[in-house]
Design a protein around this motif. Structure first.
Motif, PDB file in Angstrom:
ATOM      1  N   ASN A 305      -7.307 -20.822  33.452  1.00 15.25           N
ATOM      2  CA  ASN A 305      -7.073 -19.460  33.931  1.00 15.25           C
ATOM      3  C   ASN A 305      -6.258 -18.621  32.953  1.00 15.25           C
ATOM      4  O   ASN A 305      -6.333 -17.394  32.952  1.00 15.25           O
ATOM      5  N   THR A 306      -5.458 -19.292  32.101  1.00 11.79           N
ATOM      6  CA  THR A 306      -4.667 -18.542  31.101  1.00 11.79           C
ATOM      7  C   THR A 306      -5.575 -17.835  30.108  1.00 11.79           C
ATOM      8  O   THR A 306      -5.335 -16.680  29.727  1.00 11.79           O
ATOM      9  N   ALA A 352     -17.946  -5.764  40.068  1.00  2.61           N
ATOM     10  CA  ALA A 352     -17.903  -7.139  40.579  1.00  2.61           C
ATOM     11  C   ALA A 352     -17.381  -8.113  39.532  1.00  2.61           C
ATOM     12  O   ALA A 352     -16.598  -9.030  39.849  1.00  2.61           O
ATOM     13  N   ASP A 353     -17.798  -7.942  38.284  1.00  2.00           N
ATOM     14  CA  ASP A 353     -17.328  -8.848  37.226  1.00  2.00           C
ATOM     15  C   ASP A 353     -15.836  -8.714  37.008  1.00  2.00           C
ATOM     16  O   ASP A 353     -15.124  -9.716  36.803  1.00  2.00           O
ATOM     17  N   LEU A 354     -15.323  -7.479  37.042  1.00  2.00           N
ATOM     18  CA  LEU A 354     -13.888  -7.290  36.836  1.00  2.00           C
ATOM     19  C   LEU A 354     -13.080  -7.891  37.961  1.00  2.00           C
ATOM     20  O   LEU A 354     -12.008  -8.481  37.752  1.00  2.00           O
ATOM     21  N   LYS A 355     -13.580  -7.772  39.206  1.00  2.00           N
ATOM     22  CA  LYS A 355     -12.874  -8.389  40.331  1.00  2.00           C
ATOM     23  C   LYS A 355     -12.838  -9.910  40.180  1.00  2.00           C
ATOM     24  O   LYS A 355     -11.810 -10.555  40.424  1.00  2.00           O
ATOM     25  N   SER A 356     -13.969 -10.498  39.750  1.00  2.00           N
ATOM     26  CA  SER A 356     -14.009 -11.951  39.564  1.00  2.00           C
ATOM     27  C   SER A 356     -13.017 -12.401  38.501  1.00  2.00           C
ATOM     28  O   SER A 356     -12.332 -13.427  38.668  1.00  2.00           O
ATOM     29  N   CYS A 357     -12.918 -11.636  37.435  1.00  2.00           N
ATOM     30  CA  CYS A 357     -11.986 -12.006  36.357  1.00  2.00           C
ATOM     31  C   CYS A 357     -10.546 -11.868  36.819  1.00  2.00           C
ATOM     32  O   CYS A 357      -9.686 -12.710  36.504  1.00  2.00           O
ATOM     33  N   ALA A 358     -10.257 -10.809  37.578  1.00  2.00           N
ATOM     34  CA  ALA A 358      -8.889 -10.625  38.055  1.00  2.00           C
ATOM     35  C   ALA A 358      -8.486 -11.741  38.991  1.00  2.00           C
ATOM     36  O   ALA A 358      -7.348 -12.227  38.963  1.00  2.00           O
ATOM     37  N   GLU A 359      -9.404 -12.168  39.880  1.00  2.00           N
ATOM     38  CA  GLU A 359      -9.094 -13.260  40.787  1.00  2.00           C
ATOM     39  C   GLU A 359      -8.967 -14.579  40.049  1.00  2.00           C
ATOM     40  O   GLU A 359      -8.087 -15.411  40.360  1.00  2.00           O
ATOM     41  N   ALA A 360      -9.828 -14.804  39.045  1.00  2.46           N
ATOM     42  CA  ALA A 360      -9.781 -16.069  38.306  1.00  2.46           C
ATOM     43  C   ALA A 360      -8.517 -16.194  37.474  1.00  2.46           C
ATOM     44  O   ALA A 360      -8.052 -17.310  37.205  1.00  2.46           O
ATOM     45  N   GLY A 362      -5.599 -15.713  38.339  1.00  2.00           N
ATOM     46  CA  GLY A 362      -4.528 -16.319  39.122  1.00  2.00           C
ATOM     47  C   GLY A 362      -4.912 -17.624  39.780  1.00  2.00           C
ATOM     48  O   GLY A 362      -4.145 -18.154  40.596  1.00  2.00           O
ATOM     49  N   ASN A 363      -6.066 -18.173  39.454  1.00  2.00           N
ATOM     50  CA  ASN A 363      -6.547 -19.419  40.062  1.00  2.00           C
ATOM     51  C   ASN A 363      -6.233 -20.595  39.138  1.00  2.00           C
ATOM     52  O   ASN A 363      -6.849 -20.771  38.088  1.00  2.00           O
ATOM     53  N   ASP A 364      -5.254 -21.387  39.499  1.00  2.00           N
ATOM     54  CA  ASP A 364      -4.853 -22.528  38.657  1.00  2.00           C
ATOM     55  C   ASP A 364      -5.898 -23.629  38.651  1.00  2.00           C
ATOM     56  O   ASP A 364      -5.908 -24.481  37.749  1.00  2.00           O
ATOM     57  N   ALA A 365      -6.781 -23.661  39.675  1.00  2.66           N
ATOM     58  CA  ALA A 365      -7.792 -24.722  39.751  1.00  2.66           C
ATOM     59  C   ALA A 365      -9.127 -24.275  39.155  1.00  2.66           C
ATOM     60  O   ALA A 365     -10.159 -24.889  39.446  1.00  2.66           O
ATOM     61  N   LEU A 366      -9.108 -23.273  38.336  1.00  2.00           N
ATOM     62  CA  LEU A 366     -10.348 -22.748  37.770  1.00  2.00           C
ATOM     63  C   LEU A 366     -10.979 -23.773  36.836  1.00  2.00           C
ATOM     64  O   LEU A 366     -10.294 -24.378  36.004  1.00  2.00           O
ATOM     65  N   HIS A 367     -12.304 -23.955  36.988  1.00  2.00           N
ATOM     66  CA  HIS A 367     -13.012 -24.921  36.158  1.00  2.00           C
ATOM     67  C   HIS A 367     -13.200 -24.346  34.753  1.00  2.00           C
ATOM     68  O   HIS A 367     -13.448 -23.129  34.588  1.00  2.00           O
ATOM     69  N   PRO A 368     -13.067 -25.153  33.696  1.00  2.00           N
ATOM     70  CA  PRO A 368     -13.209 -24.627  32.325  1.00  2.00           C
ATOM     71  C   PRO A 368     -14.548 -23.946  32.069  1.00  2.00           C
ATOM     72  O   PRO A 368     -14.605 -22.947  31.326  1.00  2.00           O
TER      73      PRO A 368
END
Length: 416
Positions: A305-306, A352-360, A362-368
């Protein structure tokens, strides 16, 4: 404290020997180099005090109140400022340059007065007719007056002629002669006046006080009032500028000394300061290896997510800059509204893409893999945004109503 203590004993000894040798060569050169200021030098230069020099004549003019100066620059510079008040003296000049001949002609055409001596002095004059003498005289000749002008009434004049004048032009007026050969000639050229002597003997240090040689010089130069006199030194050999004074044997000795000193320094320090063997080539990580190393750091840290957060922040800053709204705080929805109103040609999926990126972000469990897809998506949108923002594709600036709406949305977001 020891002299040059930073050097070891052998280097200090070598340096002292070099300095001593240089001083010895300088002293030896001072004794052995020929002295140009003696009776053997036949150049009538205003700097020389020997028998054939002209320092006495120059100093006499200065002390008599004549506004005289030495001219050591190209004659073209003098011709550019010459006028009816210009008087130039060429004592035994030597030049066959076309530029010098043109400069003398311009001085005369502008009303100047020229006194020139010797064979090459006649060659330098426009309309000159100097020639080698029919017979050479090694003893001074008392000139015989022949003209009716004031110059012919100078009195007893002594000269050793080194040239003669081919009489035949009605404008030429012979004022003095030696054994039937013209020795002093004057004539008008353009708006100026020319006086020619067969040699510079009357103005030399050893002959200036003999008879009325000084009177001949003063009458040849003309009246003093309202005139400015130039004693030319630019046509005496290689004297052209200030740097020419450093020429000759002294410059040769200096070049050899500098070369020898450079070789001594080279041999003294390079024999121990140089590398013993070639240094190994530094290992440089290739760009692909750098990318792989950076990816492994993110993978091991579990910080997918970083990478999305960095890409999202970069996109947001660049988008606000292109819209002229730097410093504004907007979320993904607000930013998408502003961008689509400013650049309608952007993709409809931008919000929609920008919202997905903003949410991702802050998601520590995001898949690489998902993080990689979002980063690539942001990069693609950023490229399209930059392309749309190019000068040929720029749309009108955000209107006041749109800016007000964006500010209102921001205020509502902060209030909530």
């Amino acid at each position: 404290m020891r002299f040059l203590s930073s050097l070891d004993r052998r280097d200090r000894k070598l340096l002292l020997w070099c300095v001593g040798g240089t001083l010895a060569l300088a002293v030896l050169g001072g004794f052995l180099l020929p002295n140009g200021n003696n009776n053997e030098n036949r150049l009538p230069s205003s700097y020389l005090s020997g028998q054939h020099g002209a320092l006495a004549a120059y100093e006499t003019l200065v002390r008599s109140g004549y506004p005289v100066e030495r001219w050591e620059h190209p004659l073209s510079e003098l011709a550019a400022v010459a006028g009816p008040d210009t008087v130039v003296l060429f004592a035994q000049p030597f030049s066959r340059e076309k530029d010098d001949l043109e400069a003398v002609r311009h001085i005369l055409e502008r009303g100047g007065r020229v006194l020139s001596t010797g064979f090459w002095g006649g060659y330098l004059l426009p309309g000159g007719a100097s020639a080698p003498p029919r017979e050479f005289n090694f003893a001074a000749c008392q000139l015989e007056p022949e003209g009716l002008d004031p110059l012919a009434s100078s009195g007893e004049v002594w000269m050793i002629p080194e040239a003669t004048w081919q009489v035949g032009k009605p404008n030429d007026r012979v004022q003095y002669s030696c054994a039937g050969q013209p020795a002093v000639v004057e004539y008008n050229w353009g708006n100026g006046h020319v006086v020619w002597w067969a040699s510079s003997t009357p103005l030399e240090n050893g002959s200036l006080a003999r008879g009325h040689n000084l009177d001949l010089l003063l009458k040849s130069l003309g009246p003093r009032a309202g005139k400015h006199f130039y004693w030319d030194e630019s046509l005496h050999g290689e004297i052209r500028s200030t740097w020419n004074y450093a020429g000759g044997p002294a410059l040769t000795v200096l070049r050899l000394g500098v070369l020898g000193l450079a070789l001594l320094v080279l041999f003294s320090f390079s024999r121990r300061s140089g590398p013993v063997r070639d240094l190994p080539s530094p290992v440089r990580t290739t760009p692909v290896e750098f990318v792989e190393a950076l990816g492994s750091l993110y993978r091991n840290a579990g910080a997918a997510n970083t990478a999305v957060a960095v890409a999202w922040e970069r996109f947001r800053r660049e988008a606000l800059r292109l819209c002229g709204m730097q410093g504004e705080r907007m979320d993904a929805e607000q930013l998408a509204v502003v961008l689509q109103r400013r650049y309608p040609e952007l993709d409809e999926t931008l919000e929609a893409d920008l919202k997905s990126c903003a949410e991702a972000a802050g998601n520590d469990a995001l898949h690489p893999r998902e993080a990689l897809r979002l980063v690539q998506l942001l990069t693609a949108h950023l490229e399209k945004l930059r392309k749309a923002a190019r000068p040929q594709a720029v749309r009108p600036v955000i209107s006041g109503s749109l800016r007000a709406k964006a500010v209102e949305l921001i205020s509502q977001e902060r209030a909530s």
